[in-house]
Design a protein around this motif. Structure first.
Motif, short mmCIF file in Angstrom:
data_model
loop_
_atom_site.label_atom_id
_atom_site.label_comp_id
_atom_site.label_asym_id
_atom_site.label_seq_id
_atom_site.Cartn_x
_atom_site.Cartn_y
_atom_site.Cartn_z
N GLY A 89 31.61 -87.20 1.92
CA GLY A 89 30.65 -87.16 3.02
C GLY A 89 30.56 -85.83 3.74
N ARG A 90 31.19 -84.78 3.20
CA ARG A 90 31.20 -83.49 3.87
C ARG A 90 31.63 -82.40 2.91
NH1 ARG A 90 33.69 -83.50 8.52
NH2 ARG A 90 33.97 -81.24 8.45
N LEU A 91 31.48 -81.15 3.33
CA LEU A 91 32.05 -80.03 2.59
C LEU A 91 33.56 -80.03 2.75
CD1 LEU A 91 29.68 -76.99 3.33
CD2 LEU A 91 29.97 -78.19 1.17
N GLY A 92 34.24 -79.66 1.70
CA GLY A 92 35.70 -79.62 1.79
C GLY A 92 36.32 -79.20 0.47
N PHE A 124 40.81 -81.11 -7.53
CA PHE A 124 40.85 -81.46 -8.95
C PHE A 124 39.84 -80.68 -9.77
CE2 PHE A 124 38.19 -84.48 -6.64
CZ PHE A 124 36.98 -84.36 -7.31
N ASN A 125 39.08 -79.77 -9.15
CA ASN A 125 38.06 -78.99 -9.86
C ASN A 125 38.35 -77.51 -9.69
OD1 ASN A 125 35.56 -77.74 -10.74
ND2 ASN A 125 34.60 -79.75 -10.54
N ALA A 126 38.62 -76.83 -10.80
CA ALA A 126 38.97 -75.41 -10.76
C ALA A 126 37.79 -74.53 -10.40
CB ALA A 126 39.55 -74.98 -12.11
N HIS A 127 36.58 -75.08 -10.44
CA HIS A 127 35.37 -74.28 -10.17
C HIS A 127 34.83 -74.51 -8.77
CE1 HIS A 127 35.09 -73.40 -14.51
NE2 HIS A 127 35.37 -74.68 -14.70
N GLN A 128 35.62 -75.10 -7.88
CA GLN A 128 35.08 -75.48 -6.57
C GLN A 128 34.64 -74.27 -5.76
OE1 GLN A 128 37.78 -76.74 -3.51
NE2 GLN A 128 39.59 -76.14 -4.67
N HIS A 129 35.23 -73.11 -5.99
CA HIS A 129 34.90 -71.93 -5.18
C HIS A 129 33.78 -71.09 -5.79
CE1 HIS A 129 38.20 -72.82 -2.54
NE2 HIS A 129 39.09 -72.73 -3.51
N THR A 130 33.15 -71.59 -6.85
CA THR A 130 32.00 -70.88 -7.43
C THR A 130 30.69 -71.40 -6.86
OG1 THR A 130 31.79 -72.43 -9.28
CG2 THR A 130 33.27 -70.55 -9.57
N MET A 131 30.76 -72.37 -5.93
CA MET A 131 29.54 -72.95 -5.38
C MET A 131 28.79 -71.93 -4.53
SD MET A 131 29.37 -76.01 -6.57
CE MET A 131 29.99 -75.17 -8.05
N GLY A 132 27.48 -71.91 -4.66
CA GLY A 132 26.65 -71.01 -3.87
C GLY A 132 25.68 -71.80 -3.01
N GLU A 184 21.15 -85.25 -18.03
CA GLU A 184 21.93 -84.00 -18.09
C GLU A 184 23.05 -84.09 -19.11
OE1 GLU A 184 22.27 -80.71 -18.01
OE2 GLU A 184 21.49 -80.85 -15.96
N GLY A 185 23.20 -83.01 -19.89
CA GLY A 185 24.27 -82.96 -20.88
C GLY A 185 24.94 -81.60 -20.96
N TYR A 186 24.55 -80.68 -20.05
CA TYR A 186 25.10 -79.33 -20.05
C TYR A 186 26.49 -79.33 -19.42
CZ TYR A 186 25.14 -74.26 -19.15
OH TYR A 186 25.46 -72.93 -19.10
N TYR A 187 27.45 -78.75 -20.11
CA TYR A 187 28.85 -78.81 -19.67
C TYR A 187 29.03 -78.25 -18.26
CZ TYR A 187 33.82 -77.73 -19.34
OH TYR A 187 35.11 -77.63 -18.90
N ASP A 188 28.53 -77.04 -18.03
CA ASP A 188 28.72 -76.42 -16.72
C ASP A 188 28.14 -77.27 -15.60
OD1 ASP A 188 29.77 -74.46 -18.26
OD2 ASP A 188 28.43 -72.85 -17.59
N THR A 189 26.99 -77.89 -15.87
CA THR A 189 26.37 -78.72 -14.84
C THR A 189 27.20 -79.94 -14.54
OG1 THR A 189 24.15 -77.98 -15.46
CG2 THR A 189 24.31 -80.06 -14.28
N LEU A 190 27.67 -80.60 -15.60
CA LEU A 190 28.46 -81.82 -15.40
C LEU A 190 29.79 -81.53 -14.70
CD1 LEU A 190 27.84 -83.55 -18.84
CD2 LEU A 190 26.73 -84.05 -16.66
N VAL A 191 30.38 -80.37 -15.00
CA VAL A 191 31.70 -80.06 -14.45
C VAL A 191 31.61 -79.55 -13.01
CG1 VAL A 191 33.71 -78.55 -14.67
CG2 VAL A 191 32.74 -79.64 -16.69
N TYR A 192 30.67 -78.63 -12.72
CA TYR A 192 30.68 -78.09 -11.36
C TYR A 192 29.31 -77.95 -10.70
CZ TYR A 192 30.00 -73.53 -13.74
OH TYR A 192 29.55 -72.51 -14.53
N HIS A 193 28.23 -77.65 -11.43
CA HIS A 193 26.94 -77.52 -10.76
C HIS A 193 26.55 -78.81 -10.05
CE1 HIS A 193 26.04 -73.52 -12.02
NE2 HIS A 193 26.06 -73.80 -13.31
N LEU A 194 26.79 -79.94 -10.70
CA LEU A 194 26.58 -81.24 -10.06
C LEU A 194 27.90 -81.95 -9.76
CD1 LEU A 194 23.51 -82.74 -11.98
CD2 LEU A 194 23.56 -81.51 -9.80
N GLY A 195 28.96 -81.57 -10.49
CA GLY A 195 30.24 -82.24 -10.30
C GLY A 195 30.81 -82.01 -8.91
#
Length: 284
Positions: A188-191, A195-203, A168-179
């Motif tokens: 070990g859980r959702l929470g 440190f990630n500004a995109h945490q609330h974009t998860m679906g 993987e080398g896609y910025y969005d993926t590295l930062v939040y899709h997989l980050g």
């Protein structure tokens, strides 16, 4: 074909594409001949694809039970129904992993336990189900249009696989899709992931990446995303075919136009959210 020519000429090493792409296009650059290293590399890719295929088959087994509860319309049958069942099953898996995250149960052994149970359910259905997935895609009579579209889609999928199987080398993926899923696994859980500004974009679909990272790695997640793209094309083929039952080639032409569009192929390379979003949008 340009990808193959550029890879053979070494052009990609001088450009923006990952070096791994050249290594896959020309394995002899790093492992002359059919060495053990080359065989292990490709065996790993094949194992990822087979395991994702098993997940999608098990999703159909789960989804068919969900669809029965929802009382689908009578005209939803054959392979088009199988696409709906698989999509519903994938959505069910996403909800399951979200609940497991709330309970703090992100563990490797739980990931394999869920997979084993799902595959057992799929095996049960496969043994007792007389209708096989793909039966409705086979032409009732020989049709040049259907065969030409099908073979072209297959060739497109094989060419795109060269990039899908790259690291993987896609910025969005590295930062939040997989980050962000990786951050969930560290705790070990959702929470909260402060440190990630995109945490609330998860679906919901990102819960599949939690499962994928527990089972394997980022390339496995990319294959999961690409699998949703294959299911999207199948949804268009079967859906358009049901709208024009007198011309089964209409669905295949529609699937060809979608599956070979550059923007669709490009969107299918990373572990992102475009393919499942388009899939559920098309079914709605």
């Amino acid at each position: 074909w340009a990808w193959l020519l550029w890879g053979r000429s070494g052009y990609l090493d001088r450009g923006w594409s990952p070096r791994m792409l050249n290594e896959m296009l020309e394995p002899s650059q790093y492992a002359p001949g059919l060495s053990l290293q080359t065989l292990i590399l490709w065996a790993g890719y094949a194992a990822r694809i087979l395991l994702v295929g098993g997940i999608f088959l098990s999703a159909r087994a789960v989804g068919r039970r969900a669809l029965a509860v929802l009382r689908p319309p009578e005209d939803l049958s054959g392979t088009h129904r199988a696409v709906w069942e698989t999509a519903l099953g994938l959505g069910t898996f996403c909800v399951l992993w979200m609940l497991l995250g709330v309970l703090g149960l992100y563990r490797v052994w739980i990931a394999w336990l869920v997979l084993a149970a799902a595959l057992a359910l799929a095996a049960w259905d496969w043994r007792h189900d007389s209708v096989r997935v793909g039966a409705g895609l086979a032409p009732a009579r020989r049709s040049f249009v259907i065969w030409a579209c099908g073979l072209t889609l297959l060739a497109s999928l094989l060419l795109n696989a060269l990039t899908i199987l790259c690291p993987e080398g896609y910025y969005d993926t590295l930062v939040y899709h997989l980050g962000v899923p990786r951050a969930y696994l560290l705790s070990g859980r959702l929470g909260e992931v402060p440190f990630n500004a995109h945490q609330h974009t998860m679906g919901y679909w990102h819960m599949m990446y939690v499962w994928g990272l527990l089972l394997w790695d980022e390339v496995f997640c990319k294959v999961l995303h690409a699998g949703a793209g294959v299911l999207l094309v199948a949804a268009v083929v079967t859906g358009a075919g049901s709208l024009a039952p007198s011309s089964r080639g209409a669905g295949w032409v529609a699937g060809l136009l979608l599956g070979t569009a550059p923007v669709v192929c490009l969107s299918g390379w990373p572990a992102a959210a475009e393919m499942p979003t388009a899939l559920f949008g098309a079914l709605c």
